[in-house]
Design a protein around this motif. Structure first.
Motif, PDB file in Angstrom:
ATOM      1  N   THR A  30       0.868  -1.175   0.000  1.00 44.64           N
ATOM      2  CA  THR A  30       0.000   0.000   0.000  1.00 44.64           C
ATOM      3  C   THR A  30       0.905   1.225   0.000  1.00 44.64           C
ATOM      4  O   THR A  30       2.124   1.109  -0.047  1.00 44.64           O
ATOM      5  N   GLU A  31       0.309   2.410   0.019  1.00 45.31           N
ATOM      6  CA  GLU A  31       1.141   3.616   0.055  1.00 45.31           C
ATOM      7  C   GLU A  31       2.053   3.598   1.278  1.00 45.31           C
ATOM      8  O   GLU A  31       3.202   4.021   1.218  1.00 45.31           O
ATOM      9  N   ASP A  32       1.536   3.129   2.419  1.00 43.16           N
ATOM     10  CA  ASP A  32       2.357   2.817   3.587  1.00 43.16           C
ATOM     11  C   ASP A  32       2.289   1.308   3.749  1.00 43.16           C
ATOM     12  O   ASP A  32       1.194   0.754   3.870  1.00 43.16           O
ATOM     13  N   PRO A  33       3.446   0.592   3.735  1.00 44.84           N
ATOM     14  CA  PRO A  33       3.413  -0.873   3.774  1.00 44.84           C
ATOM     15  C   PRO A  33       2.531  -1.409   4.897  1.00 44.84           C
ATOM     16  O   PRO A  33       2.603  -0.955   6.036  1.00 44.84           O
ATOM     17  N   CYS A  34       1.676  -2.343   4.541  1.00 45.95           N
ATOM     18  CA  CYS A  34       0.729  -2.954   5.474  1.00 45.95           C
ATOM     19  C   CYS A  34       1.336  -4.275   5.942  1.00 45.95           C
ATOM     20  O   CYS A  34       1.372  -5.248   5.199  1.00 45.95           O
ATOM     21  N   CYS A  35       1.863  -4.288   7.167  1.00 47.67           N
ATOM     22  CA  CYS A  35       2.642  -5.427   7.642  1.00 47.67           C
ATOM     23  C   CYS A  35       2.034  -5.967   8.936  1.00 47.67           C
ATOM     24  O   CYS A  35       1.860  -5.210   9.902  1.00 47.67           O
ATOM     25  N   HIS A  36       1.709  -7.268   8.944  1.00 49.16           N
ATOM     26  CA  HIS A  36       1.052  -7.868  10.101  1.00 49.16           C
ATOM     27  C   HIS A  36       1.564  -9.283  10.326  1.00 49.16           C
ATOM     28  O   HIS A  36       2.120  -9.916   9.436  1.00 49.16           O
ATOM     29  N   ILE A  37       1.321  -9.763  11.549  1.00 55.11           N
ATOM     30  CA  ILE A  37       1.385 -11.201  11.826  1.00 55.11           C
ATOM     31  C   ILE A  37      -0.049 -11.692  11.742  1.00 55.11           C
ATOM     32  O   ILE A  37      -0.953 -11.105  12.358  1.00 55.11           O
ATOM     33  N   ILE A  38      -0.280 -12.766  10.994  1.00 52.72           N
ATOM     34  CA  ILE A  38      -1.641 -13.271  10.856  1.00 52.72           C
ATOM     35  C   ILE A  38      -1.687 -14.722  11.319  1.00 52.72           C
ATOM     36  O   ILE A  38      -0.881 -15.558  10.896  1.00 52.72           O
ATOM     37  N   VAL A  39      -2.604 -14.986  12.236  1.00 48.60           N
ATOM     38  CA  VAL A  39      -2.820 -16.337  12.763  1.00 48.60           C
ATOM     39  C   VAL A  39      -4.096 -16.862  12.122  1.00 48.60           C
ATOM     40  O   VAL A  39      -5.168 -16.288  12.286  1.00 48.60           O
ATOM     41  N   ARG A  40      -3.972 -17.958  11.383  1.00 50.35           N
ATOM     42  CA  ARG A  40      -5.128 -18.522  10.682  1.00 50.35           C
ATOM     43  C   ARG A  40      -5.463 -19.888  11.281  1.00 50.35           C
ATOM     44  O   ARG A  40      -4.579 -20.722  11.503  1.00 50.35           O
ATOM     45  N   GLY A  41      -6.743 -20.103  11.532  1.00 53.72           N
ATOM     46  CA  GLY A  41      -7.158 -21.383  12.093  1.00 53.72           C
ATOM     47  C   GLY A  41      -8.555 -21.762  11.646  1.00 53.72           C
ATOM     48  O   GLY A  41      -9.333 -20.916  11.193  1.00 53.72           O
ATOM     49  N   LYS A  42      -8.851 -23.031  11.756  1.00 56.79           N
ATOM     50  CA  LYS A  42     -10.199 -23.507  11.428  1.00 56.79           C
ATOM     51  C   LYS A  42     -10.533 -24.691  12.321  1.00 56.79           C
ATOM     52  O   LYS A  42      -9.648 -25.433  12.779  1.00 56.79           O
ATOM     53  N   ALA A  43     -11.816 -24.844  12.585  1.00 56.06           N
ATOM     54  CA  ALA A  43     -12.293 -25.957  13.411  1.00 56.06           C
ATOM     55  C   ALA A  43     -13.794 -26.092  13.199  1.00 56.06           C
ATOM     56  O   ALA A  43     -14.447 -25.165  12.679  1.00 56.06           O
ATOM     57  N   MET A  44     -14.337 -27.225  13.557  1.00 56.47           N
ATOM     58  CA  MET A  44     -15.787 -27.340  13.571  1.00 56.47           C
ATOM     59  C   MET A  44     -16.339 -26.339  14.576  1.00 56.47           C
ATOM     60  O   MET A  44     -15.691 -26.044  15.596  1.00 56.47           O
ATOM     61  N   ALA A  45     -17.498 -25.809  14.315  1.00 60.96           N
ATOM     62  CA  ALA A  45     -18.059 -24.748  15.168  1.00 60.96           C
ATOM     63  C   ALA A  45     -18.155 -25.174  16.632  1.00 60.96           C
ATOM     64  O   ALA A  45     -17.953 -24.367  17.545  1.00 60.96           O
ATOM     65  N   ARG A  46     -18.421 -26.452  16.876  1.00 62.05           N
ATOM     66  CA  ARG A  46     -18.527 -26.922  18.267  1.00 62.05           C
ATOM     67  C   ARG A  46     -17.177 -26.932  18.967  1.00 62.05           C
ATOM     68  O   ARG A  46     -17.093 -27.074  20.196  1.00 62.05           O
ATOM     69  N   ARG A  47     -16.087 -26.790  18.198  1.00 62.61           N
ATOM     70  CA  ARG A  47     -14.742 -26.773  18.751  1.00 62.61           C
ATOM     71  C   ARG A  47     -14.159 -25.355  18.787  1.00 62.61           C
ATOM     72  O   ARG A  47     -12.952 -25.171  18.935  1.00 62.61           O
ATOM     73  N   ALA A  48     -15.006 -24.356  18.670  1.00 63.16           N
ATOM     74  CA  ALA A  48     -14.528 -22.968  18.624  1.00 63.16           C
ATOM     75  C   ALA A  48     -13.736 -22.599  19.873  1.00 63.16           C
ATOM     76  O   ALA A  48     -12.709 -21.932  19.811  1.00 63.16           O
ATOM     77  N   GLU A  49     -14.208 -23.052  21.034  1.00 62.38           N
ATOM     78  CA  GLU A  49     -13.503 -22.734  22.283  1.00 62.38           C
ATOM     79  C   GLU A  49     -12.093 -23.335  22.265  1.00 62.38           C
ATOM     80  O   GLU A  49     -11.121 -22.680  22.655  1.00 62.38           O
TER      81      GLU A  49
END
Length: 503
Positions: free
Chosen positions: A159-178
């Protein structure tokens, strides 16, 4: 205890080449003059057939879309922006078959510039080191048993100012959200950087993985852009030659300065993993999104409120000089990069169409490469930074290639394109711009990326309209802008020493 010592065979490639030549020699010796003449003729006929375009009447017989078939507005993803415990949450109500997808974004703007090269190793360590109470394998098995996987990685957007992040990605069945959010918290806050032997192993593994997976064209492109803007420099620290140099130096320091390295990893954690400027992105059915909010709130309560470090500004680039990287490789790469923004040219939707055309065109290469397949060429354009990069692999005519790069403006100015060809380029551009993410998880993630880069729906609609209205005149305007900077670019060569000496 057994010690297994593995050493590379420096003569394996030459033996394989010699064996191949012997086999080909035997095959050739078994052929008659008539057979050889027939092979030459068949090869010539094949090359001619490959180089000859299909007749217009044959092309018209193939069903195709018209621009009238294209929706006048870009595709959109349902998005609701709210807050949980003061943290912004993006929710996408999509059918996911009871699977919850989440992306947790942590802003990196409070991180010291000198710690940036350590970030990829930091993310790797979070996923491969033990906690106080759990060994790595036990934690790994727990993640696999209760979720569909959790990943942690740096994410950079131009972007005009570099957009820099740490991103944590996860997935689970909805019943396992906790369980999903509990395990993410476990990885982020309880993994310890105290195992000196394990971290040294991670550094060595990272070096080997880099050397095995390196792609010359990508390395050349990243390093060239690192000379043009801060975004390129950050990418160079994460995935470029600079990253390899950093890891090699770090490997030597692990034994000598272990406490400082461990302290730096902890400093990165304290700087990044806070509620300040954190964003939660979730994709699932509406009922599952609502049920998951309580677990998101619990996760956020466990995060510190603010970073102990103030927001900082990164302002670094590689020296603006031409470079040659000497490496034992059978395939060389040549690239040149310029910044189109230096002319005052501003990117719009029509620029995307021009970039798509140049990325797919091979007309700016020597004619023989269209048939032989010995050369791989590509064109890259960063719509935010304005960096135009030309790349070519397997090059044997360096000066001729550079002339082709520099004559891109003349090529576009002389370009003759019928409406059917322009239509195909426009549709291809829209395919990349709008239809790249068909599944629900990717739709939610793409919506998050648009949010992080500030791409509003109004802007997307404007760009969509500009793409659809592209004409040949726009190609000529881009040619003028390119000519204004073609002599202000930077050249990079990646090749074997023998090839370097020839050039």
């Amino acid at each position: 205890m057994q010690l297994l010592l593995c050493q590379p065979d420096p003569h394996k490639a030459s033996r394989a080449e010699k064996a191949e030549k012997e086999i080909l020699g035997k095959v050739k010796a078994s052929l008659t003059d008539k057979d050889l003449t027939g092979l030459v003729r068949a090869t010539q006929e094949l090359r001619l057939k490959q180089a000859t375009p299909d007749p217009p009447e044959a092309m018209r017989s193939v069903p195709s879309l018209s621009l009238q078939d294209i929706p006048r507005e870009p595709t959109t993803v349902p998005k609701e922006v709210g807050y949980i415990n003061g943290v912004k949450v993006l929710q996408h109500d999509l059918f996911t078959n009871d699977v919850l997808y989440t992306d947790i974004v942590f802003d990196m703007s409070s991180l010291k510039q000198e710690l940036l090269p350590l970030v990829p190793l930091f993310c790797f360590a979070l996923q491969t080191m033990k906690t106080k109470d759990t060994r790595f394998l036990g934690l790994h098995h727990l993640v696999l048993r209760k979720t569909g996987g959790i990943s942690i990685a740096p994410m950079i957007q131009s972007t005009e100012d570099p957009c820099c992040h740490i991103i944590v990605r996860g997935k689970a069945m909805a019943r396992r959200a906790e369980d999903l959010f509990d395990l993410i918290n476990h990885l982020l806050q309880e993994v310890q950087f105290t195992d000196h032997r394990r971290l040294k192993q991670l550094v060595s593994n990272a070096i080997v993985e880099y050397q095995q997976s390196v792609e010359g064209q990508n390395i050349v492109a990243v390093r060239m852009e690192a000379k043009l803007n801060v975004f390129g420099w950050i990418c160079e620290q994460f995935i470029g030659i600079s990253n390899l140099e950093f890891l090699q130096a770090l490997e030597k320091k692990v034994d000598q300065d272990w406490e400082k390295i461990s302290s730096s990893l902890e400093e990165i954690r304290k700087s990044l993993f806070t509620r300040k400027r954190c964003i939660i992105n979730m994709t699932a059915e509406g009922k599952n999104l609502t049920k998951s909010e309580q677990f998101v709130g619990k996760f956020l309560d466990l995060l510190p409120g603010n970073s102990p470090c103030a927001t900082t500004t990164w302002n670094a680039r590689l020296p603006c000089v031409n470079e040659a990287i000497i490496i034992p490789t059978p395939v060389n790469h040549v690239g040149k990069s310029v910044n189109i923004h230096n002319t005052g040219y501003r990117v719009n939707g029509r620029t995307y169409v021009i970039s798509t055309f140049l990325a797919g065109a091979r007309t700016w290469l020597p004619d023989r490469t269209l048939i032989s397949g010995a050369v791989c060429a590509s064109y890259r354009f960063d719509n935010y930074s304005g960096a135009c990069s030309f790349l070519r692999s397997g090059d044997t005519n360096l000066l001729k290639t550079l002339d082709r790069y520099d004559n891109t403006g003349d090529f576009l100015r002389r370009l003759e394109m019928d409406n059917d060809t322009l239509k195909k380029v426009i549709i291809q551009t829209l395919k990349h711009d709008s239809c790249k993410y068909p599944d629900p998880r990717a739709k939610g993630y793409n919506s998050l990326m648009q949010y992080l880069t500030g791409a509003t729906e109004e802007e997307r609609k404007r760009r969509h309209e500009e793409i659809l209205s592209t004409s040949l005149k726009d190609f000529k305007e881009f040619a003028d802008a390119f000519d204004a900077v073609k002599d202000k670019g930077w050249l990079l060569r990646w090749e074997h020493q023998k090839m370097f000496m020839r050039h």
